[in-house]
Design an enzyme around this catalytic site. Structure first.
Site, PDB file in Angstrom:
ATOM      1  N   SER A  94     -15.454  12.540 -24.775  1.00 53.85           N
ATOM      2  CA  SER A  94     -16.133  11.261 -24.604  1.00 53.85           C
ATOM      3  C   SER A  94     -15.739  10.277 -25.705  1.00 53.85           C
ATOM      4  O   SER A  94     -15.467   9.098 -25.435  1.00 53.85           O
ATOM      5  CB  SER A  94     -17.653  11.478 -24.602  1.00 53.85           C
ATOM      6  OG  SER A  94     -18.341  10.251 -24.530  1.00 53.85           O
ATOM      7  N   PHE A 153     -12.145   8.894 -25.170  1.00 47.43           N
ATOM      8  CA  PHE A 153     -12.066   7.874 -24.131  1.00 47.43           C
ATOM      9  C   PHE A 153     -12.638   6.541 -24.616  1.00 47.43           C
ATOM     10  O   PHE A 153     -12.088   5.473 -24.317  1.00 47.43           O
ATOM     11  CB  PHE A 153     -12.785   8.332 -22.862  1.00 47.43           C
ATOM     12  CG  PHE A 153     -11.943   9.178 -21.961  1.00 47.43           C
ATOM     13  CD1 PHE A 153     -10.729   8.722 -21.501  1.00 47.43           C
ATOM     14  CD2 PHE A 153     -12.354  10.441 -21.564  1.00 47.43           C
ATOM     15  CE1 PHE A 153      -9.926   9.493 -20.654  1.00 47.43           C
ATOM     16  CE2 PHE A 153     -11.572  11.229 -20.727  1.00 47.43           C
ATOM     17  CZ  PHE A 153     -10.355  10.751 -20.275  1.00 47.43           C
ATOM     18  N   HIS A 154     -13.738   6.593 -25.367  1.00 44.00           N
ATOM     19  CA  HIS A 154     -14.290   5.355 -25.926  1.00 44.00           C
ATOM     20  C   HIS A 154     -13.291   4.697 -26.884  1.00 44.00           C
ATOM     21  O   HIS A 154     -13.090   3.473 -26.863  1.00 44.00           O
ATOM     22  CB  HIS A 154     -15.602   5.648 -26.657  1.00 44.00           C
ATOM     23  CG  HIS A 154     -16.788   5.786 -25.757  1.00 44.00           C
ATOM     24  ND1 HIS A 154     -17.088   6.946 -25.083  1.00 44.00           N
ATOM     25  CD2 HIS A 154     -17.751   4.903 -25.402  1.00 44.00           C
ATOM     26  CE1 HIS A 154     -18.185   6.778 -24.361  1.00 44.00           C
ATOM     27  NE2 HIS A 154     -18.616   5.543 -24.534  1.00 44.00           N
ATOM     28  N   GLU A 155     -12.684   5.527 -27.725  1.00 40.24           N
ATOM     29  CA  GLU A 155     -11.712   4.990 -28.686  1.00 40.24           C
ATOM     30  C   GLU A 155     -10.473   4.464 -27.976  1.00 40.24           C
ATOM     31  O   GLU A 155      -9.891   3.458 -28.396  1.00 40.24           O
ATOM     32  CB  GLU A 155     -11.330   6.075 -29.696  1.00 40.24           C
ATOM     33  CG  GLU A 155     -10.407   5.598 -30.803  1.00 40.24           C
ATOM     34  CD  GLU A 155     -11.041   4.536 -31.683  1.00 40.24           C
ATOM     35  OE1 GLU A 155     -10.303   3.627 -32.135  1.00 40.24           O
ATOM     36  OE2 GLU A 155     -12.267   4.606 -31.935  1.00 40.24           O
ATOM     37  N   LEU A 156     -10.072   5.130 -26.893  1.00 36.96           N
ATOM     38  CA  LEU A 156      -8.913   4.674 -26.130  1.00 36.96           C
ATOM     39  C   LEU A 156      -9.101   3.244 -25.629  1.00 36.96           C
ATOM     40  O   LEU A 156      -8.177   2.417 -25.703  1.00 36.96           O
ATOM     41  CB  LEU A 156      -8.669   5.618 -24.949  1.00 36.96           C
ATOM     42  CG  LEU A 156      -7.554   5.213 -23.976  1.00 36.96           C
ATOM     43  CD1 LEU A 156      -6.197   5.209 -24.674  1.00 36.96           C
ATOM     44  CD2 LEU A 156      -7.534   6.145 -22.764  1.00 36.96           C
TER      45      LEU A 156
END
Length: 493
Positions: free
Chosen positions: A411, A414-417
Site C-alpha cells: 500500500s 503504491f501511494h509513493e508511486l
C-alpha cells in the site's frame, strides 16, 4: 429509504438475494463439506459477505437521518456555503473577479488527450476476458504458467501507462488522476483473473473427478462402504459449490458483458454475481452529481485561495506554513473523502444497481491506525485483505504479522508511486509516513489509549491534522515551486 431493497443472505460461497417467500428456508447455510476432517486437493475460496446497506451520510439512510447529531451535519454544510461566499467576496475585493481561474486552467490543460488516454487505458482491461478464456481452455494453465503471465501483463499494463504519463508531461493533477485510475484498473484486472484462474483449476479438477468416479465405483462395486468413493463424492460436492455464486455458474460468467458490468460496479474485488437493487433512481444520480459539483467548488476555493498561496510563498517559514495549512488541508481531505466515497461511488452503485454500499465505516472514531485502515476505504481494504493479506498467508505461509507488514508495504509503495509520478522526484516521504503507521498501531493498542477512547481518538486526529500539511510542504515546496510556481506566485490572502 431506498425502495424495494432486497434482503441478502449467504450461502457458503456467494451472496444470495432472498424474497419474503424463501427467506425462512435460507436461514441456515447449506453444508458444503459434511466431513470437515476430509482434506481436499484445492482450497476453499475466501467468502465475500454482501448485504444491502447504505452509506452513513446518504440522505436516504433512515438510520443516519434519525441520528442525534444530524443537526451538526446540516450546520457543517451551511458553514461551508458561507465559507465559499466569504472567499468569493474576498477574491472580488482583492482581484476584481469572483473567482481566480488559475487552478482551473491547470486542471483543464490537455483535457481531451487525458480523456482519450483514459478511455484507451480502460479498454485495454478487456484483455482480461481473453486471458480468463485461455485459463478455461487450458491454453494457459493458471496453476503453472497462467498466474506468471497474469502478473507480467499487469506489470506491463502499469509500466506502459506510467510511461505515457511521463511522455505526455501532464501537470500534477492530470498525472495523479491517470496514475490512480490505472492502479484501480490494474487491481480490478487482478481480482477478475485471479478468481477465474482459481475456478478454472477447480473446474478441471471437477471434470477429472467426474470422469474417474464411475471407474472407481466399478472397481469397488463389491465393497459396501468405500472411503475412497465417499471422499471423491464429497470433493465433487465441494467443487460444485465453488462453481456457483448466487445464480451464476462458472464459466458462464466469463463474458465481455459480465466484465463491463464489473468495471461499472464500485467494487475492486470480483465476484460472479453481486447483490442488486430493483431499479436505477434518476433523481438519486442527479443528487449525487449535484453534490459532487458543489463539493468540488468548495475544494477548488480552498485550494486556490488558502493552500496554493501559502505553499508558494518563499517568505513564509515551514512551521508557519504548517500552522496556516492545518485547516485548509483538513477541509480538502474531508471534501475529497466525501466526493469519492459518498458521491462518485454511490452514483456508480446506483447506475449499476449495486446494493452493498458499505464504502466506509465511522473512521472518524478511530483509535488506532489499523482501525482507520479498515474503515476509511473499504473497497481497497477488501482488495488488500483478499489478494495480499490472505493470499500471502495461504500461498506463502506467512505469519499474520508478516502478512500485515507486506500489506502495508505494498500500500505504501503504491501511494509513493503516485507522488513520484506527480512530482517527478523520488523522495519517499509518503512511503516513510505510511510505514510509520505500523509502530503507531502498536502505540494505539497500548492500554493507555485502548481504555481511554478520547485519548486514542485525539492522538489519531492530531496525526491527521499535521500529516497532510507536512506532506504538502515536503513535496510541493521542493518539487513544484522551482519548476512552475516561481513565475506565478499567487497574491497572499
Amino acid at each position: 429509504m431506498m425502495p424495494n431493497q432486497p434482503v441478502i443472505t449467504r450461502t457458503a460461497t456467494a451472496p444470495v438475494l432472498t424474497t419474503k417467500d424463501n427467506q425462512n428456508s435460507l436461514l441456515s447455510p447449506p453444508i458444503v463439506n459434511p466431513r470437515p476432517q476430509l482434506q481436499f486437493k484445492l482450497a476453499k475460496q475466501r467468502p465475500l459477505h454482501f448485504k444491502a446497506r447504505l452509506t452513513q451520510f446518504d440522505l436516504s439512510n433512515t438510520d443516519s437521518s434519525n441520528d442525534a447529531f444530524r443537526g451538526f451535519y446540516t450546520l457543517f454544510w451551511i458553514a461551508m456555503g458561507l465559507y465559499v461566499i466569504q472567499a468569493i467576496v474576498r477574491c472580488y475585493e482583492q482581484e476584481g473577479i469572483l473567482l481566480s481561474l488559475g487552478f482551473y486552467r491547470l486542471l483543464s490543460q490537455d483535457g481531451m488527450a487525458l480523456l482519450i488516454s483514459d478511455i484507451f487505458m480502460v479498454s485495454l482491461t478487456l484483455f482480461s476476458v481473453l486471458f480468463s478464456k485461455m485459463f478455461i481452455w487450458n491454453v494457459l494453465p493458471y496453476e503453472t504458467v497462467g498466474f506468471i503471465v497474469q502478473h507480467i501483463c499487469q506489470a506491463l499494463f502499469l509500466f506502459l501507462n506510467i510511461y505515457w504519463t511521463f511522455w505526455r508531461d501532464w501537470p500534477w493533477v492530470q498525472s495523479g488522476f491517470f496514475t490512480m485510475h490505472t492502479i484501480v484498473m490494474m487491481m480490478k484486472m487482478h481480482s477478475y483473473t485471479a478468481l477465474n484462474g482459481d475456478l478454472s483449476v477447480k473446474l478441471r479438477r471437477l471434470r477429472q473427478l467426474k470422469t474417474e468416479l464411475p471407474k472407481l465405483i466399478a472397481a469397488n462395486k463389491d465393497k459396501a462402504d468405500n472411503k475412497s468413493i465417499q471422499h471423491v463424492e464429497a470433493e465433487i460436492s465441494f467443487l460444485e459449490e465453488e462453481m456457483v455464486h448466487g445464480n451464476t455458474r462458472f464459466p458462464n460468467n466469463v463474458t465481455v458483458k459480465n466484465f463491463l458490468d464489473y468495471l461499472l460496479v464500485p467494487s475492486l474485488v470480483y465476484w460472479m454475481e453481486f447483490p442488486r437493487t430493483a431499479r436505477v433512481r434518476v433523481w438519486y444520480v442527479f443528487e449525487k452529481t449535484t453534490a459532487t459539483l458543489g463539493s468540488f467548488l468548495m475544494l477548488y476555493v480552498t485550494t486556490e485561495r488558502y493552500i496554493l498561496p501559502k505553499l508558494y510563498d518563499p517568505s513564509m517559514s515551514e512551521p508557519r506554513v504548517i500552522l496556516e495549512l492545518l485547516f485548509p488541508f483538513m477541509i480538502n481531505y474531508l471534501f475529497i473523502f466525501y466526493i469519492i466515497f459518498e458521491c462518485i461511488l454511490n452514483a456508480f452503485a446506483e447506475l449499476s444497481r449495486f446494493a452493498d454500499r458499505n464504502f466506509y465505516d465511522d473512521w472518524w472514531n478511530s483509535v488506532t491506525y489499523d482501525e482507520f485502515a479498515r474503515k476509511w476505504n473499504k473497497p481497497v481494504h477488501h482488495w488488500l485483505l483478499r489478494h495480499v493479506y490472505a493470499e500471502s498467508m495461504q500461498s506463502y505461509k506467512l505469519s499474520k504479522p508478516n502478512a500485515t507488514f507486506i500489506t502495508f508495504l505494498l500500500s505504501s509503495l503504491f501511494h509513493e508511486l503516485v507522488l513520484v509520478i506527480v512530482t517527478r522526484k523520488i523522495r519517499l516521504y509518503m512511503f516513510g509516513i505510511q510505514m510509520l503507521q505500523l509502530p503507531m498501531i502498536v502505540i494505539g493498542r497500548m492500554p493507555l489509549f485502548r481504555k481511554r477512547f478520547w485519548l486514542g481518538n485525539t492522538f489519531f486526529w492530531l496525526c491527521m491534522l499535521f500529516g497532510p500539511p507536512l506532506l504538502g510542504i515536503l513535496y510541493c515546496r521542493e518539487a513544484f515551486w522551482a519548476s512552475w510556481a516561481s513565475p506565478r506566485i499567487p497574491n497572499a490572502i
